[in-house]
Design a protein around this motif. Sequence first.
Motif, PDB file in Angstrom:
ATOM      1  N   ALA A 174       0.837  -1.203   0.000  1.00 25.99           N
ATOM      2  CA  ALA A 174       0.000   0.000   0.000  1.00 25.99           C
ATOM      3  C   ALA A 174       0.871   1.252   0.000  1.00 25.99           C
ATOM      4  O   ALA A 174       0.570   2.239  -0.684  1.00 25.99           O
ATOM      5  CB  ALA A 174      -0.924  -0.002   1.223  1.00 25.99           C
ATOM      6  N   GLY A 175       1.966   1.227   0.738  1.00 26.96           N
ATOM      7  CA  GLY A 175       2.867   2.376   0.793  1.00 26.96           C
ATOM      8  C   GLY A 175       3.479   2.697  -0.554  1.00 26.96           C
ATOM      9  O   GLY A 175       3.571   3.871  -0.951  1.00 26.96           O
ATOM     10  N   LEU A 176       3.891   1.667  -1.295  1.00 24.29           N
ATOM     11  CA  LEU A 176       4.460   1.886  -2.625  1.00 24.29           C
ATOM     12  C   LEU A 176       3.418   2.421  -3.604  1.00 24.29           C
ATOM     13  O   LEU A 176       3.689   3.337  -4.389  1.00 24.29           O
ATOM     14  CB  LEU A 176       5.059   0.575  -3.152  1.00 24.29           C
ATOM     15  N   LEU A 177       2.205   1.851  -3.542  1.00 24.18           N
ATOM     16  CA  LEU A 177       1.136   2.317  -4.440  1.00 24.18           C
ATOM     17  C   LEU A 177       0.809   3.781  -4.185  1.00 24.18           C
ATOM     18  O   LEU A 177       0.705   4.592  -5.123  1.00 24.18           O
ATOM     19  CB  LEU A 177      -0.119   1.451  -4.257  1.00 24.18           C
ATOM     20  N   ILE A 178       0.637   4.139  -2.907  1.00 23.98           N
ATOM     21  CA  ILE A 178       0.310   5.526  -2.560  1.00 23.98           C
ATOM     22  C   ILE A 178       1.455   6.459  -2.952  1.00 23.98           C
ATOM     23  O   ILE A 178       1.230   7.571  -3.431  1.00 23.98           O
ATOM     24  CB  ILE A 178      -0.009   5.638  -1.053  1.00 23.98           C
ATOM     25  N   SER A 179       2.691   5.998  -2.766  1.00 21.31           N
ATOM     26  CA  SER A 179       3.850   6.817  -3.133  1.00 21.31           C
ATOM     27  C   SER A 179       3.866   7.113  -4.631  1.00 21.31           C
ATOM     28  O   SER A 179       4.124   8.246  -5.055  1.00 21.31           O
ATOM     29  CB  SER A 179       5.153   6.118  -2.724  1.00 21.31           C
ATOM     30  N   PHE A 180       3.580   6.105  -5.451  1.00 19.73           N
ATOM     31  CA  PHE A 180       3.583   6.314  -6.901  1.00 19.73           C
ATOM     32  C   PHE A 180       2.408   7.198  -7.341  1.00 19.73           C
ATOM     33  O   PHE A 180       2.540   8.002  -8.259  1.00 19.73           O
ATOM     34  CB  PHE A 180       3.548   4.972  -7.631  1.00 19.73           C
ATOM     35  N   ILE A 181       1.266   7.045  -6.648  1.00 15.28           N
ATOM     36  CA  ILE A 181       0.097   7.867  -7.001  1.00 15.28           C
ATOM     37  C   ILE A 181       0.339   9.332  -6.653  1.00 15.28           C
ATOM     38  O   ILE A 181      -0.020  10.244  -7.406  1.00 15.28           O
ATOM     39  CB  ILE A 181      -1.168   7.334  -6.285  1.00 15.28           C
ATOM     40  N   THR A 182       0.962   9.567  -5.482  1.00 13.07           N
ATOM     41  CA  THR A 182       1.158  10.951  -5.013  1.00 13.07           C
ATOM     42  C   THR A 182       2.481  11.560  -5.477  1.00 13.07           C
ATOM     43  O   THR A 182       2.780  12.710  -5.166  1.00 13.07           O
ATOM     44  CB  THR A 182       1.099  11.000  -3.475  1.00 13.07           C
ATOM     45  N   GLY A 183       3.293  10.776  -6.190  1.00 10.47           N
ATOM     46  CA  GLY A 183       4.582  11.283  -6.658  1.00 10.47           C
ATOM     47  C   GLY A 183       5.716  10.740  -5.826  1.00 10.47           C
ATOM     48  O   GLY A 183       5.892  11.172  -4.672  1.00 10.47           O
ATOM     49  N   PRO A 184       6.488   9.778  -6.353  1.00 13.75           N
ATOM     50  CA  PRO A 184       7.552   9.140  -5.560  1.00 13.75           C
ATOM     51  C   PRO A 184       8.655  10.114  -5.167  1.00 13.75           C
ATOM     52  O   PRO A 184       8.855  11.147  -5.810  1.00 13.75           O
ATOM     53  CB  PRO A 184       8.091   8.055  -6.507  1.00 13.75           C
TER      54      PRO A 184
END
Length: 629
Positions: free
Chosen positions: A528-538
């Motif tokens: 979930a952390g990786l998905l949210i990071s990519f959605i919000t800008g890594p």
Amino acid sequence: MSNFVAPEVKKFVAWDYVVFAALFLVCASIGVFFAVKERKKKTSKEFLVGGKQMTCGPIAFSLTSSFMSAVTVLGTPSEVYRYGASFVLFFLSYALVIIFTAELFLPVFYRSGITSTYEYLELRFNKIVRLAATLIYILQTILYTGIVVYAPSLALNQVTGFDLWGSVVATGIVCTFYCTLGGLKAVVWTDAFQMIVMVVGFVTVLIRGTTLNGGSTKVWEVAYEGSRLNIFDFDVDPLRRHTFWTIVIGGTFTWLGLYGVNQSTIQRCISCKSEKHAKLALYLNLLGLWTVLACAVFCGLVMYSHYKSCDPWTADFISAPDQLMPYFVMDIFSSMPGVPGLFVACAFSGTLSTVAASINALATVTFEDLVKKCFPNLSEKISTWISKGLCLLYGVLCTSMAAAASLLGGVVQASLSIHGMCGGPMLGLFTLGIVFPCANWKGAIGGLLTGITLAFWAGTGSFIYPAPPTKSIPLQLSTLNCTLANSTEALTTAATTAAPDRPLLADTWYSLSYLYFSAIGCLVCAIAGLLISFITGPSKGEDIPPVLIKPVCNLFCFWSERLKILLWCGVRHDSLEVDFEKNLHKAIANETGTDDTFKNNINKENKRQFPDYNPEENSYTNMSRETRL
């Protein structure tokens, strides 16, 4: 009421109390010794991390003693007695955990110069992530410590006649006393003494029990005939309580949450005078874990051999499986006054060491992550007094929490469930930060909350709706040779009752093996952390100090320099030649865009607190002989 006549088992006598009291006296004396010895050292760092001059020996003993608590002394033999020796597969779990901790997590924490593991989260993400993780850790540790204090006190009370609340209060007072007076050095050296007491207690029980039951060969034969040696069950069903996969995979995740990122462990490791000593302490501690596990498993087999035809739990001589070990000890040592007191000292050694570790770690985390954030300009004298006050506060709080622990069932499952529900998501959070440079603070918070939610959902459901017996599969226990109390009443058949209504998830999601709670929390948090990071800008790798990232891809991409650099995600490991601890201060100084001067001042703070740090040797050297242990 039992249908069988319980054999007479003696209670504690004067000599037992003398032996037991001697343990508490020695522990308290160690606290007084270090309070007097270190009275001129006023810094909070000396109090909380021992001046970073500890050596690997006492730290290894301390780590083993802290995590091989009374839960292990009382709970593991009971597990083996009822379910068989598959618990021995934790040998593999422990080995994997120590390797991951020593090679992945420890180097980053040690080289970062932190005191609290949650300082890392602010360096890597921001204050919000650090605060969230700190609060979860405090909750987890207080709950777990409540079990560690209450469970052995209850078991020993009902079997030996030892006063329940007297032992709870005594445990809290003694631990709080030597933690508050002597700090980490007192905790570590007391743990080393308690480890010795624990092993001596186990060995005494093993020798006496094996002798009474015809020797080790006979014990082994009886265990084999009773199916206690069916260790390798490769069933992949995740609902089965203990299989090869649940113990090796689930157990590794659970214990990695305990070892890899837990403040109690890391605080001891970073108190070592060099990273080499810290790693060596972890690997020596593995030998200690294996030793205690082997003793506990074999005690369970000896206990089964002794009670194979008259099980005291089925016959209602005791009220809970966790009382089997104390009952066994009082039974076989009934003619040897003082020896039962040695076993109780053994059980309480585990309790004292774990509670002391928890109190010291809670005080450290609260001081570093909460107090210093609110009051950054405290003098060293006031800081030290606040640290001692926090030890006192948490000592009272953890002792008080013991009352709530009676609601949680078997000690092994309850304690590992709590560590799984809280420790799994925390493991996922630190893994996000250390392994994945692209993870940002929004992904970290989102992943942590998602992992905690799912892990607590599964864990709470399992407490409310326990797994059906077909999944836990306790082995056969017999009362064939027990003496009947009344032949006309003994064989009455209980009336059948309708099975209670269970929701659809009760036999699936809620019946998941408790060892998988940590794996669920960790994996869900990371994904979930990786998905949210990519959605919000890594995050941009160039903005992250290499000291905060462990380039694990180097292990798998040694054949391609180009692919290796690609997987670094922009982090400048090449400029620091991967061996980045020598360049810690340069990395922190080059960091841009931080939301706090904390990152830029970390080098200055460490030099002020530890002026003899030698970056060439990754150690703190040339300290006066007085501070060395």
